[in-house]
Write an enzyme that holds these catalytic residues in place. Structure first.
Site: not given
Length: 509
Positions: A43, A101, A146, A191, A331, A333, A402
């Site tokens: 990313q 991280r 990742h 994840e 993580n 959201y 996250e």
């Protein structure tokens, strides 16, 4: 039945549960609580084919099917962090971070996918980044995987091939040897639900296989065993001399029912999405969640399969996986409501993960703040999932690896500020509840390539100008606010930064 932590406030009007409790600047984060931010290799790094790096599955997907990504973009350059890592560390210093991280690109270190050849240029990049961070007392947290598997390994089946347990173990050993003398926090896999359900059982992430209800479950078992293999390698060969920690990061959204009639549906949704990875590692009994084992076995038999589509874990494998995480890497959201009725079984492909789970999920319109639909504002769901993890698994130490909010860009990101204040306040509520939370990592340090959303969604504390070859990074309002939270170790709801002044590095950091 799973013990379920439900806030009474979820049945009250929206205004009553926007925040779990009133935010007071008198509340302090515990001594030793770590603040950090996060990114991932594909990313942000760019430099996709330089200095010996080989192709990974995201390189392959975005080059062979470019407009699979919303804006037809890719990570070939991204934030150019391969060359701009010193500016990245400078940003960490401006924020006053204690941890950062980032992930290792497997194909940058091992271009063949195997340890027969270690790419020294890739090693030098990560050494430079680590050493630059440690120069300013910022602790690295390295994620081994990742989502950017070397394409050569994917061509041989990737996470659906049992041999990946050995491939990942070999790769992990190389990383521990190279960087473990300075790095004290390793995350094995980021994840797993997204890796397996969205990459193998769907086409929302690379490699976009979309082999539903079969490939995703092969991935589940192999990923758990690969994680455990890496853990045991570190535990037996490196822990005594390196004195570090190793754990897995699980994406755990909160699934709730609006009525008592659908509590089983909410429980099953949590088990299918994150319990399938958490239960084998953190529970006293090990293995997959019993409800999940039964549902998939019954569905498989009814569909004419000779055995369950969820591959069995042997007794030896159950013991091998159990207890293999020093922290619960979390993580989180957002939150969903779920229910199950007669119609829910008629809307999904057969076989599939969704058909096996057999629930319908929805979010309330009032949870939306800002323009993006990617993340919703439901702080009580964060508190609920933290309490649920604590209650189900004996209060393991949790590192929030996250948590963040998407916008469509802009410097004055007041909605992200609202999100961070609300969710950090919910985290403090969970600490008051007795949950053992050791740190919080904001996603993300800066805007980045957001997978199939490309650069249309922005999560960064720093805005990145993708029209500028220099990829200029500019702090948003949220960067100023998070810096103040870290500096004071508390949340002041009335703090308004002077954004006419540059975000500077404080003395000593």
């Amino acid at each position: 039945m799973e013990l379920m932590f439900v806030l009474v406030s979820i049945f009250l009007p929206y205004a009553a549960f926007v925040e779990c409790s009133s935010i007071s600047s008198n509340r302090k984060f515990p001594d030793g609580f770590m603040f950090g931010t996060a990114t991932a290799s594909y990313q942000v790094e760019g430099a996709w084919d330089v200095d010996g790096k080989s192709e990974n599955i995201w390189d392959h997907l975005t080059h062979t099917n470019p407009c699979k990504v919303l804006d037809c973009s890719n990570g070939d350059v991204a934030d150019n962090s391969y060359y701009l890592y010193k500016r990245d560390v400078e940003m960490m210093r401006e924020l006053g971070l204690e941890t950062y991280r980032f992930s290792i690109s497997w194909s940058r270190i091992l271009p063949t996918g195997f340890p027969n050849y270690i790419n020294e240029a890739g090693v030098a990049y990560y050494n430079n980044l680590i050493d630059e961070m440690l120069k300013y007392n910022i602790q690295p947290i390295i994620t081994l995987y990742h989502w950017d598997l070397p394409q050569k390994l994917q061509d041989m089946g990737g996470w659906a091939n049992n041999e990946i347990v050995n491939w990942f173990g070999d790769y992990a050993r190389v990383i521990f040897n190279l960087f473990g003398d300075r790095v004290k926090y390793f995350i094995t896999i980021n994840e797993p639900h997204q890796v397996c359900a969205l990459g193998y059982g769907n086409e929302l992430l690379a490699p976009a296989l979309n082999i539903q209800g079969i490939a995703d479950y092969l991935c589940v078992k192999n990923l758990l065993l690969a994680h455990a293999r890496a853990y045991h390698i570190y535990d037996k060969e490196f822990r005594a001399k390196q004195s570090g920690n190793i754990f897995i990061t699980i994406n755990a959204e909160w699934h709730e029912s609006e009525s008592l009639d659908h509590e089983d549906a909410a429980r099953d949704a949590r088990q299918f999405q994150w319990g399938v990875y958490a239960h084998p590692i953190f529970s006293k009994s090990g293995n997959y969640p019993p409800e999940m084992i039964k549902r998939i076995a019954d569905k498989s038999a009814a569909q004419g399969f000779l055995r369950s589509r969820l591959p069995e874990l042997t007794n030896e494998e159950i013991k091998f996986v159990q207890g293999t995480s020093d922290f619960f890497g979390l993580n989180h959201y957002s939150t969903s409501y779920v229910y199950r009725n007669e119609s829910s079984s008629e809307i999904y492909p057969v076989p599939s993960y969704n058909d096996d789970l057999d629930v319908i999920q929805y979010k309330l319109p009032v949870w939306k703040i800002g323009e993006s639909d990617m993340t919703k504002f439901v702080p009580w769901g964060f508190r609920s999932v933290l309490n649920s993890i604590s209650q189900l698994y004996g209060n393991p130490p949790i590192l929030v690896t996250e948590n963040g909010f998407a916008t469509n860009g802009g410097i004055d990101d007041k909605d992200r500020v609202t999100y961070y204040r609300g969710y950090l306040n919910a985290l403090l509520d969970a600490i008051d509840d007795g949950v053992d939370i050791r740190g919080y990592t904001a996603w993300s340090l800066m805007d980045n390539f957001e997978w199939l959303k490309g650069y249309t969604e922005r999560f960064g504390l720093y805005e990145v100008d993708y029209n500028d070859p220099n990829r200029t990074r500019t702090p948003r309002k949220s960067a100023y606010v998070l810096k103040e939270i870290i500096r004071t170790r508390s949340i002041d709801p009335n703090y308004e930064p002077d954004m006419s002044q540059p975000l500077t590095i404080d003395d000593g950091h």
